[in-house]
Design a protein around this motif. Structure first.
Motif, PDB file in Angstrom:
ATOM      1  N   SER A 278       6.932  -5.981   1.047  1.00  0.00           N
ATOM      2  CA  SER A 278       5.911  -5.720   0.030  1.00  0.00           C
ATOM      3  C   SER A 278       4.534  -5.554   0.679  1.00  0.00           C
ATOM      4  O   SER A 278       3.790  -4.618   0.360  1.00  0.00           O
ATOM      5  CB  SER A 278       5.883  -6.865  -0.979  1.00  0.00           C
ATOM      6  N   SER A 279       4.211  -6.448   1.617  1.00  0.00           N
ATOM      7  CA  SER A 279       2.930  -6.346   2.319  1.00  0.00           C
ATOM      8  C   SER A 279       2.879  -5.105   3.197  1.00  0.00           C
ATOM      9  O   SER A 279       1.840  -4.456   3.323  1.00  0.00           O
ATOM     10  CB  SER A 279       2.706  -7.602   3.169  1.00  0.00           C
TER      11      SER A 279
ATOM     12  N   SER B 140       5.209  -2.645  -4.766  1.00  0.00           N
ATOM     13  CA  SER B 140       4.003  -2.567  -3.943  1.00  0.00           C
ATOM     14  C   SER B 140       3.739  -1.131  -3.503  1.00  0.00           C
ATOM     15  O   SER B 140       2.590  -0.674  -3.487  1.00  0.00           O
ATOM     16  CB  SER B 140       4.150  -3.488  -2.730  1.00  0.00           C
TER      17      SER B 140
ATOM     18  N   SER C  90       2.372   0.938  -6.498  1.00  0.00           N
ATOM     19  CA  SER C  90       0.986   0.564  -6.799  1.00  0.00           C
ATOM     20  C   SER C  90       0.016   1.147  -5.778  1.00  0.00           C
ATOM     21  O   SER C  90      -1.076   1.613  -6.132  1.00  0.00           O
ATOM     22  CB  SER C  90       0.882  -0.964  -6.832  1.00  0.00           C
ATOM     23  N   TYR C  91       0.411   1.131  -4.487  1.00  0.00           N
ATOM     24  CA  TYR C  91      -0.458   1.616  -3.414  1.00  0.00           C
ATOM     25  C   TYR C  91      -0.619   3.133  -3.474  1.00  0.00           C
ATOM     26  O   TYR C  91      -1.737   3.658  -3.361  1.00  0.00           O
ATOM     27  CB  TYR C  91       0.125   1.180  -2.070  1.00  0.00           C
TER      28      TYR C  91
ATOM     29  N   SER D 199       2.041  -2.033   1.255  1.00  0.00           N
ATOM     30  CA  SER D 199       0.653  -1.968   0.763  1.00  0.00           C
ATOM     31  C   SER D 199      -0.359  -1.660   1.858  1.00  0.00           C
ATOM     32  O   SER D 199      -1.553  -1.555   1.565  1.00  0.00           O
ATOM     33  CB  SER D 199       0.284  -3.298   0.099  1.00  0.00           C
TER      34      SER D 199
ATOM     35  N   ASP E  30      -0.225  -8.675   5.042  1.00  0.00           N
ATOM     36  CA  ASP E  30      -1.005  -8.930   3.824  1.00  0.00           C
ATOM     37  C   ASP E  30      -2.503  -8.806   4.114  1.00  0.00           C
ATOM     38  O   ASP E  30      -3.258  -8.246   3.311  1.00  0.00           O
ATOM     39  CB  ASP E  30      -0.669 -10.324   3.290  1.00  0.00           C
TER      40      ASP E  30
END
Length: 661
Positions: free
Chosen positions: A526-527, A605, A608-609, A530, A467
């Motif tokens: 998820s992290s 994620s 979005s990235y 990203s 994150d």
């Protein structure tokens, strides 16, 4: 001073409050004498460089150390052979770069005398110089310590006459260095540079003079130039430790400078940084971690007490470490996180940490994480506070600065950190696949692959680390070459545990434990999505991505890792189609919780990235695309999420709905 729970319990709030309130860049005033000393040092630096190595002409090694020379030379040869074989080299009568053949890929005893001398002479010279560098070796009663060897995947030899040789490359990452060991390795590396510089200067003088870019004091070399010698002598000192030798710095020199060369490169900024409160505190915290590490190395199970009681009743310094040092670390770095991660180029009007302070904060995190992994059972009830410390510490690391300025730190700390995480996760996958329930439950002494360690320590720390990399755009700096390969291993293991873990076992308690921590795995993925600079759901675009290292060419193992990734990680189009089908089939959450808890967070994620780098955002068509993510993909996933919520709208308790929202 003995540890007094009542006294330190009352003093700790005051200590943390003062530390949090005091500005990290607070420094003692520099006197006029300090300024004069600095000016004198500038004059000394202007003089020409004259190499000055330790004189060992009258030093004779004992028979035991001569045996060590041969043993370590053989270990160095095995390390070199291991690296060559991992890169696909095989034995050949002549060196052939085209076919990757080398004549020295054979047992150490079969090498020529000249090759043996090249290996043994530097080791012998280093051992002779130890006393001259103000250190000495003490033989302990511990005897030879066994350390793990690295696994090897060998390429089949076509030549039947080739020697049957399997190098035993030792994994020195398991050996922790104390301060004296670290200082000796640096002193040996510095002395080796002095020897090389003197020989080079003599050769240049014989031909009428000349220049060389490395003909400077050791401290002026770049980290990359220092790395080869430092790594060699760090491993030598670790090997001495495994042979039962303890490194001790001579008492009358403990407060003296190892070499006068260090003073040549002192600068006014360094003088100020060394007097900063943050710098002094980091030095002290690193010392406490080292001291706790040395104490815990001697930790053994007791027949009289349980593991927890043994830990609680052993030594005062471990108690002080757990009850005072760890809470101080947590509160201090919570209060001053921005000081350590703000780049100096950003004109905010607020002071920022020096490069050295950023290195020290990174070192503190890596050493604490390694200690917790190595001695997980010794922490007892302090595991929770240690994990909280690691989660706070990692958010105070300027990873970009460390990657740019401290390649030595990357090789010695960050790369082993990612490799250890990958190893533990992949070993957990193997335990699940092979039904090794004792390892999964953690009944063995080494519990880093138990579900308890994975869920309590590894996943929370990994989630915070990833994150932090994502929010500060550090992923491009970190994930390259070997660390990118470790990232692929982590991705592969997390995906298998999250989506297939419950299908690999038939024990109810394991299935319940895995399902209970699915959100944590989803957070990690998820992290990861990203911050990882390669579109892993769209491997067809990797060739166009400048941040995609050619990891499959690093070693045969790396090729196998990428093959497993292609089998495990689905393609983006197929994954979205599977989620749509799952939503249309009106399957309840309980029947496939991994879809909501693991796959969807990772996919959202990821979209979005990569949408910001997709065809809808990148207007220039001159460069080849690195992803094909569009708003259509995002709308399709959003529609599936709404259908999943509608399918489970009658559920009495559904905390996953809040998470997915």
């Amino acid at each position: 001073m003995a540890y007094d729970p009542e006294l330190f319990g009352k003093a700790l709030p005051c200590l943390t409050a003062i530390g949090s309130a005091l500005s990290p860049d607070y420094a003692y005033s520099i006197t006029q004498q300090d300024h004069l000393n600095h000016e004198q040092e500038k004059v000394e630096m202007s003089r020409s460089y004259e190499p000055n190595s330790a004189d060992t002409s009258n030093v004779v090694l004992s028979p035991a150390l001569e045996d060590f020379v041969k043993a370590y030379a053989e270990s160095v040869h095995d390390q070199w052979s291991y690296a060559k074989i991992e890169q696909g080299w095989i034995y050949g009568e002549q060196i052939n770069d085209k076919y990757r053949q080398h004549s020295n890929l054979k047992p150490y005893k079969l090498l020529d005398r000249m090759d043996i001398a090249k290996l043994e002479d530097p080791i012998r010279e280093a051992l002779k110089s130890i006393e001259k560098l103000h250190f000495h070796l003490e033989k302990t009663d511990a005897g030879i310590t066994r350390i793990a060897t690295k696994p090897l995947q060998r390429k089949k030899q076509k030549d039947k006459n080739a020697p049957d040789y399997i190098p035993k490359a030792l994994d020195f990452n398991s050996v922790t260095m104390n301060r004296d060991m670290q200082e000796l390795s640096e002193a040996l590396a510095r002395n080796a540079h002095e020897i090389w510089a003197k020989r080079l200067k003599d050769r240049l003088a014989a031909i009428g003079g000349g220049l060389h870019c490395r003909l400077v004091p050791f401290e002026l070399l770049t980290d990359k130039e220092k790395q080869k010698d430092l790594k060699f002598y760090q491993d030598l000192v670790k090997y001495l430790h495994t042979f039962g030798y303890r490194v001790v710095k001579n008492f009358h020199d403990r407060n003296a400078t190892i070499s006068s060369l260090a003073s040549r490169v002192a600068s006014a900024s360094t003088l100020i940084n060394d007097k900063r409160f943050a710098y002094s505190l980091l030095e002290k915290l690193l010392e406490y971690v080292e001291r706790a590490s040395i104490t815990m190395q001697n930790y053994k199970e007791s027949s009289k007490f349980s593991l927890h009681e043994t830990y609680r009743l052993t030594t005062q310094d471990v108690k002080f470490f757990g009850k005072v040092v760890l809470p101080l670390i947590e509160k201090y770095f919570q209060a001053h996180r921005n000081y350590f991660i703000i780049p100096p180029s950003l004109k905010t009007g607020v002071s920022c940490a020096s490069v050295k302070e950023k290195e020290m904060s990174c070192s503190l995190f890596c050493k604490l994480a390694f200690l917790l992994r190595q001695k997980f059972s010794a922490f007892g009830n302090d595991v929770s506070i240690t994990v909280r410390c690691l989660k706070v510490l990692v958010r105070a690391i300027d990873v970009s600065s460390v990657m740019r300025n401290s390649q030595e730190m990357v090789r010695a700390s960050l790369l082993p950190l990612f490799n250890n995480i990958a190893e533990d996760l992949n070993q957990t996958v193997q335990n699940l696949e092979q039904n090794h329930y004792s390892n999964i439950k953690g009944t063995l002494q080494r519990g880093t692959t138990s579900l308890g360690y994975i869920h309590m320590v590894l996943l929370p720390v990994l989630s915070s680390l990833l994150d932090h990399l994502g929010k500060n755009n550090y992923g491009v700096d970190v994930f390259e070459n070997e660390i990118q390969l470790a990232g692929y291993k982590i991705l592969n293991a997390l995906w298998i545990i999250g989506t297939k873990g419950t299908k690999l076992v038939d024990r109810e308690w394991i299935i319940e434990e895995l399902n209970r921590h699915l959100p944590l795995i989803g957070d990690c993925l998820s992290s990861f999505a990203s911050c990882f600079p390669v579109a892993f759901f769209e491997p067809e675009f990797n060739a166009n991505n400048k941040n995609a290292s050619n990891v499959s060419q690093l070693s045969p193992e790396a090729h196998d890792v990428m093959t497993n990734i292609s089998r495990t990680i689905p393609n983006l189009t197929n994954l979205i189609a599977d989620i749509e089908e799952h939503a249309e089939s009106r399957v309840k959450y309980e029947n496939a919780p991994y879809v909501v808890e693991v796959i969807l967070p990772c996919l959202c994620s990821y979209l979005s990235y990569w949408w910001s780098m997709g065809p809808e955002k990148v207007k220039q068509i001159t460069e080849p695309p690195i992803t094909n993510v569009t708003s259509n993909h995002m709308n399709s996933v959003l529609g599936s999420v709404l259908k999943l919520i509608n399918n489970n709208i009658d559920a009495i308790e559904a905390p996953w709905m809040k998470r997915i929202a």
